[in-house]
Design a protein around this motif. Structure first.
Motif, short mmCIF file in Angstrom:
data_model
loop_
_atom_site.label_atom_id
_atom_site.label_comp_id
_atom_site.label_asym_id
_atom_site.label_seq_id
_atom_site.Cartn_x
_atom_site.Cartn_y
_atom_site.Cartn_z
N VAL A 18 0.86 -1.19 0.00
CA VAL A 18 0.00 0.00 0.00
C VAL A 18 0.90 1.23 0.00
CG1 VAL A 18 -1.98 -1.08 1.12
CG2 VAL A 18 -0.17 -0.07 2.53
N PRO A 19 0.40 2.38 -0.48
CA PRO A 19 1.25 3.56 -0.64
C PRO A 19 1.84 4.09 0.66
CG PRO A 19 -0.80 3.80 -1.89
CD PRO A 19 -0.95 2.59 -1.04
N SER A 20 1.08 4.04 1.76
CA SER A 20 1.57 4.58 3.02
C SER A 20 0.96 3.82 4.19
CB SER A 20 1.24 6.08 3.13
OG SER A 20 -0.16 6.25 3.30
N ARG A 21 1.47 4.09 5.36
CA ARG A 21 0.99 3.39 6.55
C ARG A 21 -0.47 3.71 6.85
NH1 ARG A 21 4.77 0.93 9.50
NH2 ARG A 21 3.45 1.00 11.36
N ARG A 22 -0.97 4.83 6.36
CA ARG A 22 -2.38 5.19 6.58
C ARG A 22 -3.33 4.18 5.96
NH1 ARG A 22 -0.30 10.17 5.07
NH2 ARG A 22 -1.24 9.95 3.01
N GLU A 23 -2.88 3.49 4.91
CA GLU A 23 -3.74 2.53 4.21
C GLU A 23 -3.64 1.12 4.76
OE1 GLU A 23 -3.43 5.94 1.52
OE2 GLU A 23 -1.85 4.70 2.39
N LEU A 24 -2.85 0.90 5.80
CA LEU A 24 -2.63 -0.46 6.28
C LEU A 24 -3.92 -1.12 6.77
CD1 LEU A 24 0.77 -0.16 8.18
CD2 LEU A 24 0.34 -1.31 6.00
N SER A 25 -4.66 -0.40 7.60
CA SER A 25 -5.88 -1.00 8.17
C SER A 25 -6.89 -1.34 7.09
CB SER A 25 -6.50 -0.03 9.19
OG SER A 25 -7.69 -0.55 9.72
N GLY A 26 -7.14 -0.39 6.20
CA GLY A 26 -8.08 -0.66 5.11
C GLY A 26 -7.60 -1.76 4.20
N GLY A 27 -6.29 -1.82 3.97
CA GLY A 27 -5.74 -2.88 3.13
C GLY A 27 -5.91 -4.25 3.74
N GLU A 28 -5.72 -4.34 5.06
CA GLU A 28 -5.91 -5.63 5.74
C GLU A 28 -7.36 -6.08 5.65
OE1 GLU A 28 -4.44 -4.73 9.59
OE2 GLU A 28 -2.32 -4.91 9.00
N GLN A 29 -8.30 -5.14 5.80
CA GLN A 29 -9.71 -5.49 5.68
C GLN A 29 -10.02 -5.96 4.26
OE1 GLN A 29 -12.00 -5.82 7.95
NE2 GLN A 29 -13.61 -6.33 6.48
N ALA A 30 -9.46 -5.27 3.27
CA ALA A 30 -9.69 -5.66 1.88
C ALA A 30 -9.15 -7.06 1.60
CB ALA A 30 -9.03 -4.64 0.94
N ALA A 31 -7.97 -7.38 2.15
CA ALA A 31 -7.40 -8.71 1.96
C ALA A 31 -8.28 -9.77 2.61
CB ALA A 31 -5.99 -8.77 2.52
N SER A 32 -8.80 -9.46 3.80
CA SER A 32 -9.68 -10.42 4.47
C SER A 32 -10.96 -10.66 3.67
CB SER A 32 -10.05 -9.90 5.87
OG SER A 32 -8.91 -9.83 6.69
N GLU A 33 -11.53 -9.58 3.14
CA GLU A 33 -12.74 -9.73 2.33
C GLU A 33 -12.46 -10.54 1.07
OE1 GLU A 33 -14.32 -5.86 1.59
OE2 GLU A 33 -14.76 -5.46 3.71
N GLY A 34 -11.37 -10.25 0.41
CA GLY A 34 -11.04 -10.99 -0.81
C GLY A 34 -10.82 -12.46 -0.55
N ALA A 35 -10.12 -12.78 0.55
CA ALA A 35 -9.89 -14.18 0.89
C ALA A 35 -11.18 -14.89 1.22
CB ALA A 35 -8.90 -14.27 2.06
N ALA A 36 -12.07 -14.23 1.97
CA ALA A 36 -13.35 -14.84 2.34
C ALA A 36 -14.22 -15.07 1.12
CB ALA A 36 -14.08 -13.96 3.35
N ILE A 37 -14.25 -14.12 0.20
CA ILE A 37 -15.05 -14.28 -1.01
C ILE A 37 -14.47 -15.40 -1.87
CG2 ILE A 37 -15.76 -13.18 -3.16
CD1 ILE A 37 -15.80 -10.51 -1.59
N GLY A 38 -13.16 -15.43 -2.02
CA GLY A 38 -12.53 -16.50 -2.79
C GLY A 38 -12.78 -17.86 -2.19
N ASN A 39 -12.68 -17.96 -0.86
CA ASN A 39 -12.96 -19.23 -0.20
C ASN A 39 -14.42 -19.62 -0.37
OD1 ASN A 39 -12.22 -21.44 1.77
ND2 ASN A 39 -13.82 -20.41 2.94
N GLY A 40 -15.33 -18.62 -0.30
CA GLY A 40 -16.75 -18.90 -0.53
C GLY A 40 -17.00 -19.43 -1.93
#
Length: 498
Positions: free
Chosen positions: A162-184
């Motif tokens: 991600v471009p900066s540390r400010r995006e870390l939290s949102g990026g982690e949530q996005a990764a979790s959502e993507g993994a859950a959708i892919g697993n679904g």
């Protein structure tokens, strides 16, 4: 697969592999340029002498590049920079996955997330990448005595930049959502790929109980044929009559919100094998009728994703699980059946069975007082004629709900297309002996099927997804796709963001 998110320069990553992009005409992406500077222009030299020109689908793995602390650098072709859209991005992630599974790398740091895609931010790119990786590595080989000849996958962790540390939290949530959708999606694919002698209505019921047991917020209830008979589900039971496999009405409830919060309800067609009944199908490709329960599989996959993400919303999943077989007890063309709603149906074709099973399930959904109901079904071959294998057919009795689903499909790259549900089409369902016929003739077959279902959904907001063209692939890559799990999960995610 484990997914993490971090911010940092690519040349400083002590990773087994750093992944960067190259556009057509041998133009390095921003991160590739940073690596190039750190290794004294070696990447520029490679692309200039023709080792890679940046076309879509290209990749080039470099080992122990002097000046870099990572073990490997993977260059991935992105195609034209101005033409880099959602499809090009997902293709690049798939190319990355294919190269990494052959590489022996245990982890990778991905800088493809920096690629600009019109209208989509870095969080969308991370979520799409995680979902793509989950589905890319899926294999259905559980029924083979020896596993498929696939490379051993050492990859265990992928880190997205991600471009900066400010995006870390949102990026982690996005990764979790993507993994859950892919697993679904993979949950849906696994059920869809099972042959009919394995995936019976009884098996689907067992899977519902197993899914509920794995999530504290979920519960499952199974209604057998005696219970359905007491409820007056004459249409669903008529479909089941020719089979030795008993039908099941499967009800799964996910409780993520207060009890007084109206649930969003998903209803899936679960015809675990469809011979066409007395209106027997042609023999060619009849084996693919094991996929006629992919609507039901999508309910399972979506509920799995919702439970993994612990979404703050109530969801009810209803599956009408049944086999459509011909024997001496099977229902016949010309029969009249009485549905749970009390309406009567003249059966003109026993191969239009999905709508008969669904109509009773849709009536049953009324008891949950739903905020909205969406059903999904491999319902009509006419949907393939109209839309091919790319887009779901969509109809509904509420414009707002239809627009919500269209928007969710665009955001999830799992698109639908609205078809008209006008009163003029209802005329085709007229019957001389019953309230309606179960088919409306060849013209507009997808729409008249939707019209049939609409007669059972007058008490709530409702939409119908015809996934006959999108739920599975034929040919060399035959198998379930896991669609429309991304669309449905995105729709529910959007409901939590209001």
């Amino acid at each position: 697969m484990e997914y993490t998110v971090k911010s940092g320069n690519p040349e400083k990553q002590r990773s087994a592999c750093v992944v960067v992009g190259v556009f057509e005409n041998r133009r390095l992406s921003q991160s590739a340029q940073q690596l190039d500077q750190a290794c004294d222009g070696q990447l520029t030299q490679l692309v200039r002498r023709g080792d890679m020109d940046g076309r879509k689908g290209q990749s080039l793995m470099l080992h122990r590049v002097p000046g870099l602390v990572c073990d490997r650098v993977l260059l991935v072709g992105l195609g034209r920079e101005r033409g880099c859209d959602e499809r090009a991005y997902i293709k690049a992630v798939e190319t990355m996955a294919g190269a990494l599974q052959d590489s022996g790398a245990g982890d990778a740091t991905c800088y493809l997330t920096e690629i600009g895609i019109r209208a989509w931010d870095v969080f969308w790119r991370i979520r799409a990448a995680a979902r793509t990786l989950e589905t890319f590595f899926y294999r259905f080989d559980r029924l083979k005595t020896a596993p498929s000849e696939q490379p051993r996958i050492n990859l265990r962790r992928v880190t997205f930049s991600v471009p900066s540390r400010r995006e870390l939290s949102g990026g982690e949530q996005a990764a979790s959502e993507g993994a859950a959708i892919g697993n679904g999606m993979n949950v849906a694919r696994e059920l869809g790929n099972l042959p009919g002698n394995y995936c019976t209505p009884r098996h689907l019921g067992e899977q519902a109980l197993e899914l509920a047991n794995g999530h504290p917020r979920m519960e499952a209830e199974l209604l057998d044929e005696a219970a359905m008979d007491e409820l007056g589900m004459g249409a669903l039971l008529a479909v089941s009559r020719g089979s030795r496999e008993e039908a099941r009405l499967i009800v799964m409830r996910y409780r993520g919100a207060d009890d007084d919060s109206a649930p969003y309800t998903l209803v899936g067609k679960g015809v675990t094998f469809d011979t066409g009944g007395i209106s027997l199908k042609p023999a060619a490709a009849m084996d693919e009728m094991k996929f006629d329960m992919c609507g039901a599989a999508s309910v399972f996959g979506t509920l799995s994703a919702v439970a993994d993400l612990e979404l703050p919303v109530n969801v009810v999943g209803i599956v009408a699980a049944v086999e459509n077989m011909p024997d001496g007890r099977a229902y016949k063309p010309g029969d009249v059946v009485t549905t749970m709603s009390g309406q009567t149906v003249e059966v003109l074709n026993t191969d239009a069975e999905g709508r008969l099973a669904l109509c009773d399930a849709l009536t049953y959904a009324e008891r949950f007082r739903p905020a909205a109901v969406v059903d999904m079904a491999t319902l009509t071959g006419a949907a393939i004629v109209a839309l091919g294998h790319h887009t779901h057919g969509l109809m509904g009795n509420n414009g707002g709900l239809v627009n919500e689903l269209l928007a969710a499909g665009r955001a999830a790259t799992d698109r639908a297309w609205e078809l008209p549900l006008w009163d003029e089409y209802q005329e085709q369902l007229k019957s001389t002996v019953a309230d309606m016929a179960n088919i409306g003739g060849p013209p507009a077959g997808t729409i008249t099927a939707g019209c049939f279902l609409s007669r059972y959904t007058k008490k709530y907001r409702w939409a119908h997804l015809d996934i006959a063209g999108t739920a599975w692939k034929s040919g060399e890559h035959k198998g379930a796709t896991g669609r429309p799990v991304p669309l449905l999960t995105q729709w529910l995610l959007d409901r939590t963001a209001r």
